[in-house]
Design a protein around this motif. Sequence first.
Motif, PDB file in Angstrom:
ATOM      1  N   PRO A 164       0.844  -1.209   0.000  1.00  0.00           N
ATOM      2  CA  PRO A 164       0.000   0.000   0.000  1.00  0.00           C
ATOM      3  C   PRO A 164       0.872   1.248   0.000  1.00  0.00           C
ATOM      4  O   PRO A 164       1.849   1.337   0.747  1.00  0.00           O
ATOM      5  N   THR A 165       0.540   2.202  -0.856  1.00  0.00           N
ATOM      6  CA  THR A 165       1.326   3.434  -0.961  1.00  0.00           C
ATOM      7  C   THR A 165       0.527   4.680  -0.608  1.00  0.00           C
ATOM      8  O   THR A 165       1.085   5.770  -0.523  1.00  0.00           O
TER       9      THR A 165
ATOM     10  N   SER B 165       0.060  -1.448 -13.129  1.00  0.00           N
ATOM     11  CA  SER B 165       1.004  -1.457 -12.015  1.00  0.00           C
ATOM     12  C   SER B 165       0.380  -1.139 -10.662  1.00  0.00           C
ATOM     13  O   SER B 165       1.065  -1.159  -9.652  1.00  0.00           O
ATOM     14  N   ARG B 166      -0.926  -0.856 -10.627  1.00  0.00           N
ATOM     15  CA  ARG B 166      -1.532  -0.531  -9.346  1.00  0.00           C
ATOM     16  C   ARG B 166      -3.023  -0.782  -9.372  1.00  0.00           C
ATOM     17  O   ARG B 166      -3.640  -0.892 -10.440  1.00  0.00           O
ATOM     18  N   THR B 167      -3.587  -0.866  -8.162  1.00  0.00           N
ATOM     19  CA  THR B 167      -5.042  -0.947  -8.011  1.00  0.00           C
ATOM     20  C   THR B 167      -5.497   0.131  -7.044  1.00  0.00           C
ATOM     21  O   THR B 167      -4.706   0.621  -6.224  1.00  0.00           O
ATOM     22  N   VAL B 168      -6.763   0.494  -7.143  1.00  0.00           N
ATOM     23  CA  VAL B 168      -7.390   1.430  -6.207  1.00  0.00           C
ATOM     24  C   VAL B 168      -8.674   0.780  -5.716  1.00  0.00           C
ATOM     25  O   VAL B 168      -9.467   0.271  -6.528  1.00  0.00           O
TER      26      VAL B 168
ATOM     27  N   SER C 260      -2.502   0.451  -4.134  1.00  0.00           N
ATOM     28  CA  SER C 260      -1.531  -0.636  -3.954  1.00  0.00           C
ATOM     29  C   SER C 260      -0.698  -0.726  -5.213  1.00  0.00           C
ATOM     30  O   SER C 260      -1.232  -0.939  -6.309  1.00  0.00           O
ATOM     31  N   HIS C 261       0.604  -0.540  -5.077  1.00  0.00           N
ATOM     32  CA  HIS C 261       1.511  -0.577  -6.224  1.00  0.00           C
ATOM     33  C   HIS C 261       2.263  -1.911  -6.277  1.00  0.00           C
ATOM     34  O   HIS C 261       2.738  -2.417  -5.263  1.00  0.00           O
ATOM     35  N   VAL C 262       2.370  -2.434  -7.491  1.00  0.00           N
ATOM     36  CA  VAL C 262       3.065  -3.700  -7.724  1.00  0.00           C
ATOM     37  C   VAL C 262       4.559  -3.529  -7.487  1.00  0.00           C
ATOM     38  O   VAL C 262       5.146  -2.498  -7.828  1.00  0.00           O
ATOM     39  N   LEU C 263       5.169  -4.539  -6.845  1.00  0.00           N
ATOM     40  CA  LEU C 263       6.603  -4.507  -6.601  1.00  0.00           C
ATOM     41  C   LEU C 263       7.360  -5.049  -7.813  1.00  0.00           C
ATOM     42  O   LEU C 263       6.919  -6.003  -8.457  1.00  0.00           O
ATOM     43  N   PRO C 264       8.495  -4.469  -8.147  1.00  0.00           N
ATOM     44  CA  PRO C 264       9.310  -5.017  -9.231  1.00  0.00           C
ATOM     45  C   PRO C 264       9.685  -6.471  -8.934  1.00  0.00           C
ATOM     46  O   PRO C 264      10.111  -6.796  -7.835  1.00  0.00           O
ATOM     47  N   GLY C 265       9.471  -7.328  -9.897  1.00  0.00           N
ATOM     48  CA  GLY C 265       9.755  -8.739  -9.715  1.00  0.00           C
ATOM     49  C   GLY C 265       8.626  -9.500  -9.052  1.00  0.00           C
ATOM     50  O   GLY C 265       8.669 -10.728  -8.985  1.00  0.00           O
TER      51      GLY C 265
END
Length: 817
Positions: free
Chosen positions: A749-750, A778-781, A802-807
């Motif tokens: 979560p960002t 790359s993200r959801t709300v 929520s932002h996706v993490l690299p990898g």
Amino acid sequence: EADLGIDSIKRVEILSTLRERHPGLPEVDAETLGKLRTLREIVAALPTGAAADGASANGDASPATPPAPVVPTVTAEASAVPPILRLEVLPMLVDDGAPRGLPPVAVVPDHGPGAIGPTLVERLRAAGVDVVLAELDQLDGTRAVVFCSGLDGGDPNLDGLRAAKKSRLSAGFFTVTALGRFGLGGVDDPRPAGLAGLVKTVLREHPEARATTRAIDLDPGLADPAGRLAAELLRDGPVEICLAEEGRYTLEAVPTPVGPVDRRLAAGSVLVVSGGARGVTAACLEALVRQVDGLGIGVLGRSRIDVEEPAGCAAALELPALKRALVSAKPGTPPAEIGRLASSLLAAREARENLRRLEALGARVRYFACDIAEPEAVNAAVSELRHSFGPINGVIHAAGVIHDKRIEEKTEAQFLAVYQTKVGGLEALLSATSADPVQHISLFSSVAARTGNVGQSDYAMANEVLNRMAAREAARRPEAAVRALGWGPWEGGMVTPALARQFLAMGVSLIGLEAGARQFVAELQASGAAEAVLGGELPAGKGDEPSKTRRATMRFPVNAAAYPQLRDHSIGDRPVLPVVMAIDSMLAAARRMRPDRVVRALRDVRVLKGMVLTQFDNGGNVVEVHLEERSSDELSAELRSASGLHYRAVIELGQALRTAPRAPSRPPMGAYPMGKGEIYKEALFHGPDFQAISEVDGVSAQHMEAQVLGADALGWPVQRREVDMAALDGALQLALLWTRHHLSSASLPTGIARCEIYEGESSGPIRCVLQGQGVSSSRTVSDIALVSREGRVMAELRGIESHVLPGGRFPVATALA
């Protein structure tokens, strides 16, 4: 002055009469008048233009007949209901304090194990301060003083006055104590609290020393007290400040209504009262007797009231007539002695009449002439009262004397007379009634303890100790009603019409005799804080600046002792501060800064930089919450550590929480493919103490629902919180699962657009309902509602990003980037 007993009140009367005789004279404040000692000084202080108004230019008295006095009318009425202020220990609500220099200072050290005086001197020298270590008898009046002997235990007040008299007060004066939060919670020995009254009086008498005069209290157990104290001496701050591990606190008087009158005095109760035969205390007793039937009252006073008057005096009812009668009855008696005798006879008459009035109203009354500061005399009087009326149920300590002199002129005998009457008197009363069922304690204190007053250093110190003794007794007697009432000026009594005009000119309203007596009766029988200021505070002296209440900074240790559950919020093998703990710290800071409001919502919550807890098991990390008032109902908040800024949010406040909306219904959803074990093994990184999701009920393109556990169920240390933080973390975990469901990737979560908190208690299990608002590459709300078992919405999280993490996994380097 020719030994005429001209105190500050009499000075005001003299000045008022002078201006009545000479209306053209300018206003001269009481502080200036207090420094004038002779008629020549008074004449010299008047502007030259005043000479035509009754004095020639060379200071000789004009032979002109003075005009008839013009007596101004006091137009403002006494306060119907005196303003009530209660003391609150609040975070430092001023700017952090710009660094500044110090004048040459002398540190009067503390002694014994752990003494900080020598180390303090070293720290100040390292900062470039001209500082010496000096015992009390080595002070020479050329330096400002840092008085650390208040840390030694015992009663430091007389030594504090001695230090002030041997200081260069115009340069500054500091006192240091270790009561902890000013002793408001109750300490075994509250006597060092009197030093704060001394400091506040220094500021009244020397307002030019505002920047370098403070009363500094240390929390017991403070790490590096000498270092923290040195830093505090080199920065700006409020007059009263407490240094604690997590930050700086000050003491403020907050307007508060009287507490509930729920500890009523029973009919037939027995009270011991000091100083209650005359004046406002007698008026208070009369109001109490009119409300409570059959009271037994023992009044302790220092003077005999059964005195036999000289022949010819009985018909003299006013002071001038009584003086004339005494001159005839006692020829050759010095005028000063005639004045004292006349005053004592009038006082005895007033006391006898007041006691007769109490008896006529149904009270049982005994009067005992004794020195309230003499334990043996007090014990004998209380024993006799107990034998006459029965066990003592209440103590009212109202005795007091004043000897107004500025600090430089105050004698030790004057100090002891004032101080012992208040402090020694209360100690004697408490000792004499230690075996009695005392449930009501009321102490007559003064606003001078709160604000200081010119000429009243001893009175301010004594009453400040009295206030903290009340806090101690309240802690010892949780079922009793204990009050220290810091009265402002009353209408009548010592407040003559001339003095009333002076107070009104200062903007100080007077307490009406009837209204004040009613307030006393209510406070005597009410629950609530032990200390109250009634009638408002005295206005600031010249040079005082009102404190800026715009910012606060609080420090919170984050370690295994305080938050053991954080071991299970680790990425790799390193604990990481979760969003909910950042929110929790912000809410705790907001509560301390604004105890008069509740937190309704947070908005614009942003995760700016993750925080790895590098010293979690070894002392822990410290986070700082910085708050700034945007308005009366809005705060901006930032959470920082030594490595920078981590979180930011806006906190919305209100008088009460909003009513909860209707709980959302469950939409059609399919089964979720993972159980709890797989979720925390495959999808999330949380250990057992953070595994808040007990079951996922279903999932669809737009919705997801789960059952989450609260802090009780997970075994978290539970403190006062606006919303269950474990359930809140479970909601954020559900947002991560929904992101994984759509994007097949781990995320963090960002940000949260808004977190709304609703009224009412709740219980688990807790239903967690998610509604999607958007999905990108790359993200959801999403929005989430937390619903209690009773179907009540506890909180709503809107706009969770929520932002996706690299990898797509949880390595520390990427997770905390």
